[in-house]
Design a protein around this motif. Sequence first.
Motif, mmCIF file in Angstrom:
data_model
loop_
_atom_site.group_PDB
_atom_site.id
_atom_site.type_symbol
_atom_site.label_atom_id
_atom_site.label_comp_id
_atom_site.label_asym_id
_atom_site.label_seq_id
_atom_site.Cartn_x
_atom_site.Cartn_y
_atom_site.Cartn_z
ATOM 1 N N GLU A 108 -15.555 -52.467 84.470
ATOM 2 C CA GLU A 108 -16.374 -52.712 85.659
ATOM 3 C C GLU A 108 -15.642 -53.626 86.629
ATOM 4 O OE1 GLU A 108 -19.462 -51.612 86.698
ATOM 5 O OE2 GLU A 108 -19.174 -50.174 85.072
ATOM 6 N N LEU A 109 -15.663 -53.240 87.876
ATOM 7 C CA LEU A 109 -15.100 -54.008 88.971
ATOM 8 C C LEU A 109 -15.779 -53.472 90.223
ATOM 9 C CD1 LEU A 109 -12.846 -56.156 89.205
ATOM 10 C CD2 LEU A 109 -11.269 -54.326 89.724
ATOM 11 N N PHE A 110 -16.045 -54.315 91.202
ATOM 12 C CA PHE A 110 -16.777 -53.789 92.349
ATOM 13 C C PHE A 110 -15.954 -52.705 93.051
ATOM 14 C CE2 PHE A 110 -14.819 -57.489 94.453
ATOM 15 C CZ PHE A 110 -14.432 -56.984 95.677
ATOM 16 N N THR A 111 -16.642 -51.745 93.640
ATOM 17 C CA THR A 111 -16.064 -50.496 94.135
ATOM 18 C C THR A 111 -14.854 -50.686 95.033
ATOM 19 O OG1 THR A 111 -18.266 -49.539 94.061
ATOM 20 C CG2 THR A 111 -16.620 -48.337 95.313
ATOM 21 N N PHE A 158 -13.930 -55.555 103.130
ATOM 22 C CA PHE A 158 -14.882 -54.617 102.548
ATOM 23 C C PHE A 158 -16.244 -54.744 103.222
ATOM 24 C CE2 PHE A 158 -12.188 -55.801 98.791
ATOM 25 C CZ PHE A 158 -11.555 -54.592 98.644
ATOM 26 N N PRO A 159 -16.803 -53.632 103.726
ATOM 27 C CA PRO A 159 -18.203 -53.677 104.154
ATOM 28 C C PRO A 159 -19.077 -53.870 102.911
ATOM 29 C CG PRO A 159 -17.322 -51.442 104.322
ATOM 30 C CD PRO A 159 -16.197 -52.325 103.909
ATOM 31 N N SER A 160 -20.301 -54.280 103.096
ATOM 32 C CA SER A 160 -21.144 -54.654 101.952
ATOM 33 C C SER A 160 -21.319 -53.534 100.927
ATOM 34 C CB SER A 160 -22.513 -55.130 102.424
ATOM 35 O OG SER A 160 -23.211 -54.096 103.067
ATOM 36 N N GLN A 161 -21.376 -52.277 101.380
ATOM 37 C CA GLN A 161 -21.576 -51.192 100.406
ATOM 38 C C GLN A 161 -20.352 -50.985 99.520
ATOM 39 O OE1 GLN A 161 -21.479 -50.560 103.707
ATOM 40 N NE2 GLN A 161 -20.221 -48.791 104.121
ATOM 41 N N LYS A 162 -19.178 -51.461 99.941
ATOM 42 C CA LYS A 162 -17.973 -51.385 99.104
ATOM 43 C C LYS A 162 -17.760 -52.676 98.328
ATOM 44 C CE LYS A 162 -16.580 -47.311 99.780
ATOM 45 N NZ LYS A 162 -16.429 -46.400 98.668
ATOM 46 N N ALA A 163 -18.532 -53.712 98.668
ATOM 47 C CA ALA A 163 -18.442 -54.984 97.955
ATOM 48 C C ALA A 163 -19.554 -55.013 96.905
ATOM 49 C CB ALA A 163 -18.532 -56.140 98.942
ATOM 50 N N TYR A 164 -20.457 -55.947 97.005
ATOM 51 C CA TYR A 164 -21.501 -56.078 95.995
ATOM 52 C C TYR A 164 -22.834 -55.467 96.410
ATOM 53 C CZ TYR A 164 -18.460 -59.020 93.218
ATOM 54 O OH TYR A 164 -17.437 -59.474 92.448
ATOM 55 N N GLY A 165 -22.895 -54.920 97.625
ATOM 56 C CA GLY A 165 -24.062 -54.174 98.061
ATOM 57 C C GLY A 165 -25.342 -54.972 98.133
ATOM 58 N N TYR A 166 -26.416 -54.299 97.840
ATOM 59 C CA TYR A 166 -27.755 -54.863 97.985
ATOM 60 C C TYR A 166 -28.007 -56.032 97.042
ATOM 61 C CZ TYR A 166 -32.820 -55.196 98.098
ATOM 62 O OH TYR A 166 -34.092 -55.670 98.215
ATOM 63 N N TYR A 167 -27.445 -56.004 95.850
ATOM 64 C CA TYR A 167 -27.770 -57.006 94.839
ATOM 65 C C TYR A 167 -26.915 -58.265 94.905
ATOM 66 C CZ TYR A 167 -30.635 -53.373 92.850
ATOM 67 O OH TYR A 167 -31.589 -52.418 92.673
ATOM 68 N N GLY A 168 -25.752 -58.203 95.530
ATOM 69 C CA GLY A 168 -24.853 -59.344 95.501
ATOM 70 C C GLY A 168 -24.326 -59.542 94.086
ATOM 71 N N ASP A 169 -23.798 -60.720 93.817
ATOM 72 C CA ASP A 169 -23.308 -60.971 92.451
ATOM 73 C C ASP A 169 -24.252 -61.884 91.683
ATOM 74 O OD1 ASP A 169 -22.794 -63.503 93.476
ATOM 75 O OD2 ASP A 169 -20.807 -63.650 92.594
ATOM 76 N N GLU A 170 -25.405 -62.182 92.269
ATOM 77 C CA GLU A 170 -26.447 -63.011 91.673
ATOM 78 C C GLU A 170 -26.012 -64.467 91.496
ATOM 79 O OE1 GLU A 170 -27.810 -61.005 88.161
ATOM 80 O OE2 GLU A 170 -28.543 -59.288 89.304
#
Length: 182
Positions: free
Chosen positions: A124-127, A146-158
């Motif tokens: 696992e690694l962000f997209t 990276f735009p957000s959808q290629k980074a951690y997206g909606y959830y972030g890394d918490e």
Amino acid sequence: MNKLYLLTLVLLAMFSCKSPEARRPVSVKSGSFIDASVERNKKLNAKEQAHIKKIMQQKKDTDYVASESGFWYYYNTKVESDSIGTPNFGAIVNFDYNVKTLNGSVIYSKEEIQPQAYAMDREELFTGLREGLKLMKTGETVTFIFPSQKAYGYYGDEHKIGTNMPLICEVTVHSITQNQTK
């Protein structure tokens, strides 16, 4: 009397053999939630793209490359020839990276993250980072936006990365060990 019972049984058997009917839904839902979500994501994407383009225009001397995957990058250190080349499926890539916001604030430093050993497409690694590593050779340092959808997206890394947060990552590949089994 027997004939009456027999006639009743035959009639009962004929009328009880009815084909099953499909059940109708209790409530009918429209696609309005999905439509609203799509519209919201289009607006978010356009806003992020505009912000990223503004950053790229500020650094006119930098040669940005648009990837096929939807992010941008430039080489800090480029290796022209390398016998190993870019990593293939299962290759072990040793690298380190940092993570910044679009305004340049450090979220995670290279020291916090520490060098990584990543089995290409098996862990696992962000997209965006996974796709970015596929473009790199040993000894190269590349800065990715990276735009957000290629980074951690909606959830972030918490932890430190929030919802829908575009990122800048500076990545250095130290070594690539290609997978010998095919």
